[in-house]
Design a protein around this motif. Structure first.
Motif, PDB file in Angstrom:
ATOM      1  N   GLU A 148       8.214  19.125 -91.661  1.00 57.19           N
ATOM      2  CA  GLU A 148       8.538  19.410 -90.055  1.00 57.19           C
ATOM      3  C   GLU A 148       9.550  18.954 -89.525  1.00 57.19           C
ATOM      4  OE1 GLU A 148       5.435  18.225 -91.298  1.00 57.19           O
ATOM      5  OE2 GLU A 148       4.195  19.677 -91.286  1.00 57.19           O
ATOM      6  N   GLN A 149      10.709  18.499 -90.049  1.00 60.34           N
ATOM      7  CA  GLN A 149      11.631  17.880 -89.529  1.00 60.34           C
ATOM      8  C   GLN A 149      12.625  19.146 -88.565  1.00 60.34           C
ATOM      9  OE1 GLN A 149      14.257  16.118 -92.076  1.00 60.34           O
ATOM     10  NE2 GLN A 149      14.503  17.852 -93.596  1.00 60.34           N
ATOM     11  N   TYR A 150      12.392  20.227 -89.141  1.00 62.99           N
ATOM     12  CA  TYR A 150      13.426  21.339 -88.407  1.00 62.99           C
ATOM     13  C   TYR A 150      12.510  22.127 -87.207  1.00 62.99           C
ATOM     14  CZ  TYR A 150      15.533  20.899 -92.866  1.00 62.99           C
ATOM     15  OH  TYR A 150      16.544  20.415 -93.858  1.00 62.99           O
ATOM     16  N   TYR A 151      13.367  22.077 -86.109  1.00 61.21           N
ATOM     17  CA  TYR A 151      12.664  22.414 -84.932  1.00 61.21           C
ATOM     18  C   TYR A 151      12.510  23.999 -84.817  1.00 61.21           C
ATOM     19  CZ  TYR A 151      11.712  23.042 -79.862  1.00 61.21           C
ATOM     20  OH  TYR A 151      11.307  23.455 -78.695  1.00 61.21           O
ATOM     21  N   ASN A 152      11.200  24.229 -84.787  1.00 57.87           N
ATOM     22  CA  ASN A 152      10.644  25.676 -84.604  1.00 57.87           C
ATOM     23  C   ASN A 152       9.169  25.634 -83.997  1.00 57.87           C
ATOM     24  OD1 ASN A 152       8.973  25.606 -86.842  1.00 57.87           O
ATOM     25  ND2 ASN A 152      10.411  25.831 -88.152  1.00 57.87           N
ATOM     26  N   ASP A 153       8.852  26.753 -83.473  1.00 60.52           N
ATOM     27  CA  ASP A 153       7.573  26.843 -82.757  1.00 60.52           C
ATOM     28  C   ASP A 153       6.472  26.432 -83.802  1.00 60.52           C
ATOM     29  OD1 ASP A 153       8.660  27.606 -80.258  1.00 60.52           O
ATOM     30  OD2 ASP A 153       8.652  29.619 -80.490  1.00 60.52           O
ATOM     31  N   GLU A 154       6.716  26.797 -84.876  1.00 60.09           N
ATOM     32  CA  GLU A 154       5.492  26.612 -85.935  1.00 60.09           C
ATOM     33  C   GLU A 154       5.209  24.964 -86.018  1.00 60.09           C
ATOM     34  OE1 GLU A 154       4.261  27.296 -90.557  1.00 60.09           O
ATOM     35  OE2 GLU A 154       5.714  28.608 -89.586  1.00 60.09           O
ATOM     36  N   ASN A 155       6.394  24.329 -86.460  1.00 55.64           N
ATOM     37  CA  ASN A 155       6.403  22.902 -86.408  1.00 55.64           C
ATOM     38  C   ASN A 155       6.098  22.163 -85.440  1.00 55.64           C
ATOM     39  OD1 ASN A 155       7.041  23.314 -89.105  1.00 55.64           O
ATOM     40  ND2 ASN A 155       9.365  22.754 -88.947  1.00 55.64           N
ATOM     41  N   VAL A 156       6.333  22.478 -84.224  1.00 54.86           N
ATOM     42  CA  VAL A 156       6.145  22.044 -83.021  1.00 54.86           C
ATOM     43  C   VAL A 156       4.587  22.061 -82.786  1.00 54.86           C
ATOM     44  CG1 VAL A 156       5.925  22.003 -80.322  1.00 54.86           C
ATOM     45  CG2 VAL A 156       8.178  22.291 -81.777  1.00 54.86           C
ATOM     46  N   ASP A 157       3.876  23.400 -82.923  1.00 55.98           N
ATOM     47  CA  ASP A 157       2.461  23.564 -83.108  1.00 55.98           C
ATOM     48  C   ASP A 157       1.709  22.595 -83.757  1.00 55.98           C
ATOM     49  OD1 ASP A 157       2.857  25.365 -80.893  1.00 55.98           O
ATOM     50  OD2 ASP A 157       2.867  27.138 -82.220  1.00 55.98           O
ATOM     51  N   LYS A 158       2.297  22.406 -85.341  1.00 52.60           N
ATOM     52  CA  LYS A 158       1.538  21.552 -86.051  1.00 52.60           C
ATOM     53  C   LYS A 158       1.653  20.340 -85.658  1.00 52.60           C
ATOM     54  CE  LYS A 158       3.136  22.475 -90.347  1.00 52.60           C
ATOM     55  NZ  LYS A 158       3.703  23.091 -91.504  1.00 52.60           N
ATOM     56  N   ILE A 159       2.777  19.651 -85.365  1.00 57.48           N
ATOM     57  CA  ILE A 159       2.712  18.439 -84.826  1.00 57.48           C
ATOM     58  C   ILE A 159       1.744  17.991 -83.573  1.00 57.48           C
ATOM     59  CG2 ILE A 159       4.423  16.694 -84.081  1.00 57.48           C
ATOM     60  CD1 ILE A 159       6.323  17.711 -85.760  1.00 57.48           C
ATOM     61  N   ARG A 160       1.787  18.946 -82.594  1.00 57.08           N
ATOM     62  CA  ARG A 160       1.040  18.773 -81.661  1.00 57.08           C
ATOM     63  C   ARG A 160      -0.602  18.783 -82.193  1.00 57.08           C
ATOM     64  NH1 ARG A 160       2.080  22.976 -78.462  1.00 57.08           N
ATOM     65  NH2 ARG A 160       0.419  24.288 -79.468  1.00 57.08           N
ATOM     66  N   ASP A 161      -0.850  19.772 -82.578  1.00 52.51           N
ATOM     67  CA  ASP A 161      -2.487  19.784 -83.083  1.00 52.51           C
ATOM     68  C   ASP A 161      -2.525  18.426 -84.018  1.00 52.51           C
ATOM     69  OD1 ASP A 161      -2.621  22.238 -81.921  1.00 52.51           O
ATOM     70  OD2 ASP A 161      -2.194  23.456 -83.757  1.00 52.51           O
ATOM     71  N   TYR A 162      -1.921  18.166 -84.711  1.00 53.25           N
ATOM     72  CA  TYR A 162      -1.987  16.952 -85.591  1.00 53.25           C
ATOM     73  C   TYR A 162      -2.325  15.612 -84.814  1.00 53.25           C
ATOM     74  CZ  TYR A 162      -1.192  13.027 -88.804  1.00 53.25           C
ATOM     75  OH  TYR A 162      -1.232  11.889 -89.536  1.00 53.25           O
ATOM     76  N   ILE A 163      -1.311  15.415 -83.671  1.00 52.41           N
ATOM     77  CA  ILE A 163      -1.364  14.343 -82.769  1.00 52.41           C
ATOM     78  C   ILE A 163      -2.702  14.228 -81.992  1.00 52.41           C
ATOM     79  CG2 ILE A 163      -0.266  13.228 -80.776  1.00 52.41           C
ATOM     80  CD1 ILE A 163       1.278  12.783 -83.591  1.00 52.41           C
ATOM     81  N   LEU A 164      -3.056  15.524 -81.360  1.00 52.72           N
ATOM     82  CA  LEU A 164      -4.201  15.499 -80.619  1.00 52.72           C
ATOM     83  C   LEU A 164      -5.431  15.222 -81.468  1.00 52.72           C
ATOM     84  CD1 LEU A 164      -3.352  18.805 -78.514  1.00 52.72           C
ATOM     85  CD2 LEU A 164      -3.533  16.473 -77.631  1.00 52.72           C
ATOM     86  N   LYS A 165      -5.476  15.840 -82.716  1.00 55.82           N
ATOM     87  CA  LYS A 165      -6.580  15.487 -83.448  1.00 55.82           C
ATOM     88  C   LYS A 165      -6.661  14.097 -83.609  1.00 55.82           C
ATOM     89  CE  LYS A 165      -9.157  17.996 -86.796  1.00 55.82           C
ATOM     90  NZ  LYS A 165      -9.814  18.429 -85.792  1.00 55.82           N
ATOM     91  N   MET A 166      -5.706  13.357 -84.018  1.00 52.39           N
ATOM     92  CA  MET A 166      -5.756  11.739 -84.116  1.00 52.39           C
ATOM     93  C   MET A 166      -6.008  11.129 -82.964  1.00 52.39           C
ATOM     94  SD  MET A 166      -2.313  10.876 -86.401  1.00 52.39           S
ATOM     95  CE  MET A 166      -2.699   9.444 -86.638  1.00 52.39           C
ATOM     96  N   ILE A 167      -5.979  11.594 -81.758  1.00 47.18           N
ATOM     97  CA  ILE A 167      -6.381  11.047 -80.607  1.00 47.18           C
ATOM     98  C   ILE A 167      -7.796  11.383 -80.511  1.00 47.18           C
ATOM     99  CG2 ILE A 167      -6.033  11.266 -78.094  1.00 47.18           C
ATOM    100  CD1 ILE A 167      -2.986  11.654 -78.388  1.00 47.18           C
ATOM    101  N   GLU A 168      -8.127  12.670 -80.638  1.00 46.92           N
ATOM    102  CA  GLU A 168      -9.602  12.731 -80.575  1.00 46.92           C
ATOM    103  C   GLU A 168     -10.489  12.012 -81.601  1.00 46.92           C
ATOM    104  OE1 GLU A 168     -11.971  16.712 -82.002  1.00 46.92           O
ATOM    105  OE2 GLU A 168     -10.232  17.136 -80.458  1.00 46.92           O
ATOM    106  N   ASN A 169      -9.896  11.536 -82.678  1.00 50.15           N
ATOM    107  CA  ASN A 169     -10.638  11.013 -83.725  1.00 50.15           C
ATOM    108  C   ASN A 169     -10.345   9.473 -83.571  1.00 50.15           C
ATOM    109  OD1 ASN A 169     -11.764  13.438 -85.064  1.00 50.15           O
ATOM    110  ND2 ASN A 169      -9.839  13.460 -86.528  1.00 50.15           N
ATOM    111  N   ASN A 170      -9.946   9.071 -82.475  1.00 50.56           N
ATOM    112  CA  ASN A 170      -9.556   7.489 -82.184  1.00 50.56           C
ATOM    113  C   ASN A 170      -8.657   7.093 -83.338  1.00 50.56           C
ATOM    114  OD1 ASN A 170     -10.524   7.375 -79.470  1.00 50.56           O
ATOM    115  ND2 ASN A 170     -12.667   7.135 -80.778  1.00 50.56           N
TER     116      ASN A 170
END
Length: 188
Positions: A148-170
């Motif tokens: 995910e090191q390259y900036y594009n919409d797909e990678n931004v979405d993947k990282i955002r979803d991953y971070i939000l899931k980590m927050i949701e799972n504590n």
């Protein structure tokens, strides 16, 4: 005249003055010193973001929001524009939803030479921000991995979803006071 020209072609104009007093004076309908009557001749509305109504701790934010929405031209001192932009962008207050397309700096010599000590410092402590260290570290790890090191919409979405899931799972602990801020920033 410049503010009038830009406002007449549909752009919002912010005029930064060197003091709160000048901003209030220039946006007034005082026939000797104010410009409100002049702007009204062109069908333009003008106001300021720094008088007593704007500074009221109970109603100031809603008053400023109303002024930004109803006026093509807003006068104010640097710190007052900074306050409203930061409250809008960082704290989800939506005070200046219509950020001006044009910024005119009045009395540049006074502001940048005579009053160089008038600065807004963003280095003050926000107590809960220290709890976001783990969140920032996890974002850093995500954006620096080989996939995910390259900036594009797909990678931004993947990282955002991953971070939000980590927050949701504590897996990442976030103070309750910052939940709304984080959700807002994730949707930017």
């Amino acid at each position: 005249m410049l503010a009038t020209s830009y406002a007449l072609i549909g752009e919002n104009v912010d005029i930064v003055t060197s003091s709160k007093i000048l901003a209030q004076r220039d946006s007034s309908n005082d026939p000797k010193e104010g410009y409100k009557i002049f702007f009204n001749l062109f069908g333009l509305n003008v106001n300021n973001n720094c008088d007593n109504a704007c500074d009221n701790s109970d109603t100031g934010e809603s008053e400023r929001k109303k002024r930004y929405l109803k006026n093509e031209i807003i006068y104010g001192e640097t710190g007052y524009f900074q306050r409203d932009i930061l409250l809008t962008k960082c704290f989800c207050k939506n005070i200046c939803e219509k950020i001006a397309h044009t910024l005119i700096v009045d009395e540049v010599d006074n502001m940048f030479i005579d009053n160089a000590n008038k600065m807004l410092h963003l280095s003050h402590n926000i107590v809960d921000m220290r709890y976001l260290r783990d969140l920032f570290l996890q974002i850093w790890v995500c954006v620096n991995n080989k996939i995910e090191q390259y900036y594009n919409d797909e990678n931004v979405d993947k990282i955002r979803d991953y971070i939000l899931k980590m927050i949701e799972n504590n897996d990442i602990k976030v103070p309750l006071t910052l939940n709304e801020y984080i959700k807002f920033k994730c949707m930017d």
